[in-house]
Design a protein around this motif. Sequence first.
Motif, PDB file in Angstrom:
ATOM      1  N   GLY A   1       0.783  -1.138   0.003  1.00 30.82           N
ATOM      2  CA  GLY A   1       0.015   0.028  -0.034  1.00 30.82           C
ATOM      3  C   GLY A   1       0.846   1.153   0.056  1.00 30.82           C
ATOM      4  O   GLY A   1       1.609   1.367   0.967  1.00 30.82           O
TER       5      GLY A   1
ATOM      6  N   ASP B   1       4.230  10.425  -6.450  1.00 33.06           N
ATOM      7  CA  ASP B   1       4.746  11.216  -5.353  1.00 33.06           C
ATOM      8  C   ASP B   1       4.353  10.728  -4.103  1.00 33.06           C
ATOM      9  O   ASP B   1       3.550  11.302  -3.355  1.00 33.06           O
ATOM     10  CB  ASP B   1       4.565  12.718  -5.636  1.00 33.06           C
ATOM     11  CG  ASP B   1       5.338  13.582  -4.768  1.00 33.06           C
ATOM     12  OD1 ASP B   1       6.311  13.039  -4.092  1.00 33.06           O
ATOM     13  OD2 ASP B   1       5.123  14.674  -4.604  1.00 33.06           O
TER      14      ASP B   1
ATOM     15  N   LEU C   1      -2.665  -2.170 -17.770  1.00 34.17           N
ATOM     16  CA  LEU C   1      -2.544  -1.941 -16.711  1.00 34.17           C
ATOM     17  C   LEU C   1      -1.203  -1.893 -16.103  1.00 34.17           C
ATOM     18  O   LEU C   1      -0.447  -0.821 -15.455  1.00 34.17           O
ATOM     19  CB  LEU C   1      -3.139  -3.147 -16.004  1.00 34.17           C
ATOM     20  CG  LEU C   1      -3.184  -3.245 -14.370  1.00 34.17           C
ATOM     21  CD1 LEU C   1      -3.465  -2.012 -13.470  1.00 34.17           C
ATOM     22  CD2 LEU C   1      -3.743  -4.347 -13.658  1.00 34.17           C
TER      23      LEU C   1
ATOM     24  N   TRP D   1       0.569   1.042 -13.398  1.00 34.85           N
ATOM     25  CA  TRP D   1       1.038   0.825 -12.008  1.00 34.85           C
ATOM     26  C   TRP D   1       2.492   0.360 -11.881  1.00 34.85           C
ATOM     27  O   TRP D   1       3.069   0.478 -12.724  1.00 34.85           O
ATOM     28  CB  TRP D   1       0.079  -0.217 -11.350  1.00 34.85           C
ATOM     29  CG  TRP D   1       0.307  -1.617 -11.654  1.00 34.85           C
ATOM     30  CD1 TRP D   1       1.300  -2.249 -12.486  1.00 34.85           C
ATOM     31  CD2 TRP D   1      -0.488  -2.909 -11.276  1.00 34.85           C
ATOM     32  NE1 TRP D   1       1.114  -3.691 -12.538  1.00 34.85           N
ATOM     33  CE2 TRP D   1       0.153  -4.037 -11.906  1.00 34.85           C
ATOM     34  CE3 TRP D   1      -1.677  -2.887 -10.483  1.00 34.85           C
ATOM     35  CZ2 TRP D   1      -0.356  -5.274 -11.591  1.00 34.85           C
ATOM     36  CZ3 TRP D   1      -2.056  -4.083 -10.096  1.00 34.85           C
ATOM     37  CH2 TRP D   1      -1.492  -5.152 -10.847  1.00 34.85           C
TER      38      TRP D   1
ATOM     39  N   ILE E   1       6.943   8.328 -15.177  1.00 34.35           N
ATOM     40  CA  ILE E   1       7.923   7.989 -14.125  1.00 34.35           C
ATOM     41  C   ILE E   1       9.017   6.933 -14.309  1.00 34.35           C
ATOM     42  O   ILE E   1      10.139   7.176 -13.613  1.00 34.35           O
ATOM     43  CB  ILE E   1       7.100   7.528 -12.617  1.00 34.35           C
ATOM     44  CG1 ILE E   1       5.714   8.536 -12.320  1.00 34.35           C
ATOM     45  CG2 ILE E   1       7.449   6.977 -11.697  1.00 34.35           C
ATOM     46  CD1 ILE E   1       6.464   9.822 -11.707  1.00 34.35           C
TER      47      ILE E   1
END
Length: 546
Positions: free
Chosen positions: A182, A191, A426, A430, A436
């Motif tokens: 998590g 971020d 997906l 993620w 990023i």
Amino acid sequence: MDLPPFETHAVDNQPPPFAPRDLWRDDLALREAMAREGASAFSGRIAEYGALAGSMLYELSFDAHRDRPRLRTHDGSGHRIDRVEFHPDYHAIMRAAIEHGVAGLSWAEPVPGAHVARAALSYLHYQAEPGSSCPLTMTHAAVPVLRRESGLAEWADKAAAPHYDPRDVPVAEKPGITLGMGMTEKQGGSDVRANTTTAAPVAAHASDPSDPYLLVGHKWFFSAPMSDGFLVLAQAPGGLTCFLMPRRLPDGARNAFALVRLKDKLGDWSNASSEVEFRGARAWRVGEEGRGVATILEMVMLTRLDCMLGSSGLMRMALAQALHHCRHRVAFGKPLLDQPLMRNVLADLALEAEAALALSMRVARAVDAAPRDPAEAAFARVATAIGKYWICKRTPAFVNEAQECLGGNGYIEESLLPRLYRQAPLNSIWEGSGNIQCLDVLRALAREPATGQALWNELQLEGGPAYATAIETLRAPLQGKAPIPEAAARTFVESLALALQASVLLKAANPIAQAFCRSRLATPHSLAFGTLPPDLPLAQFIARAA
Ligand SMILES: Cc1cc2nc3c(=O)[nH]c(=O)nc-3n(C[C@H](O)[C@H](O)[C@H](O)COP(=O)(O)OP(=O)(O)OC[C@H]3O[C@@H](n4cnc5c(N)ncnc54)[C@H](O)[C@@H]3O)c2cc1C
């Protein structure tokens, strides 16, 4: 009176069922990559899983996917239970995967080649049932993080163990466990420094890692919420810190977190992703306070590798479906496979899928060798970001092209293609979305010069004019002499990815290597699939993929 049957038409010119089939035996590129990257000793076991994935797991995947997980927040008497129920086939798939080592092989049998073998398992599994790959990947990737704390050895060992136990009971009562993570909150995912979840030590002067903290806050994405434990980032007094938060406390009580709802996702339906609130949930610190991002980084590198493998697996499965259809479907007097333009599409897809797998397996070898070889560690650090960016970025367009090979059937659920299509975006979102990854590559090159050196060394080989020109443009940035501006990061990382894919194929003297260089590195080249130079031996590429 019985009416006579009305024969409206004969069912003809439709392909036979795709499965069962042996995903290992059919995949020459995988077999070659396994041998090349040093995992031949595991071939027998990977072969066994390839056969299983293409038959039983493939079969079970349909109901596991169709019958979506359901959240039960309370029992009939009104007690909170925060449980997610899955179709029984989901559990059967998870059991098979864990027992065959998809989550734990590389930790349970830490010999050279084990990471490459597990990578092959992960690639095969994703082809059959990608949703369950999420908890399998997180379980695998959490192990080295947990091993940093000797007090969490039981957790690490049980995550690596080949036992699946979905019961909602404390870890001490289980032979094997699964893990989630998590990080993402409403106000910021990429971020993570923006995390607002707090972690307060229960004792006034907590110094021992076994001293618990209480977590208060939320996570906006929290996948596989039935996992036995979660690596969670939260703000401790000393800054952003990594914690292990168990589902059940050692005394059997439910930990104090509440599943708020399940995400209504585009795809990935067999897997549950939730929103969660921590209401004073107990957790143990992993690593030092304030070092949360650094602590969880090793996990992130491994999950990125699995994104590469998963997307390579999706490509492979989409290609296999397209080849199967085009072999059996006749249009304008001959099989689609024999139509020159369709051949170009299929051959181009075959090149893309094999290049994706080849790079993923090369990076798996670097991960395998990293503890013994600093140059391989540097390569793995940066190549996971490069590969994740490019392979995951290519997959949605790839799957759409494969869909088109099936014509209308490719848009209909009974073919597998709609499911693959929903899954395809997906991996690029993620574990760090595209930008990023690209920014991370620039950061690695700027802060860790060994990464640029490792990439440059990797690219040093004689590969013909297109290859030579392509790598020459990378020389100065990789040697730290020409920093790339942020706004140009995607163009740069794409060039790096293509050069790396070419280098792996060239080193292997792979028969598709020169075609890959001509169609991806030479300028100008077209952007759509099916635009290979027509003088290339297209039928040969298709035969290799089939
Ligand atoms: C199905 C699913 C399951 C998930 N499961 C989990 C889970 O179990 N645990 C977990 O922690 N997270 C999970 N996530 C969350 C996922 O990791 C995040 O959604 C992802 O990291 C992006 O974060 P964000 O949604 O906050 O988007 P943002 O961080 O707001 O980013 C939005 C976009 O902006 C771009 N961007 C951000 N910063 C910059 C910059 N400086 N320059 C240029 N572009 C930038 C990003 O690349 C992205 O494209 C899951 C997501 C999905 C879809």
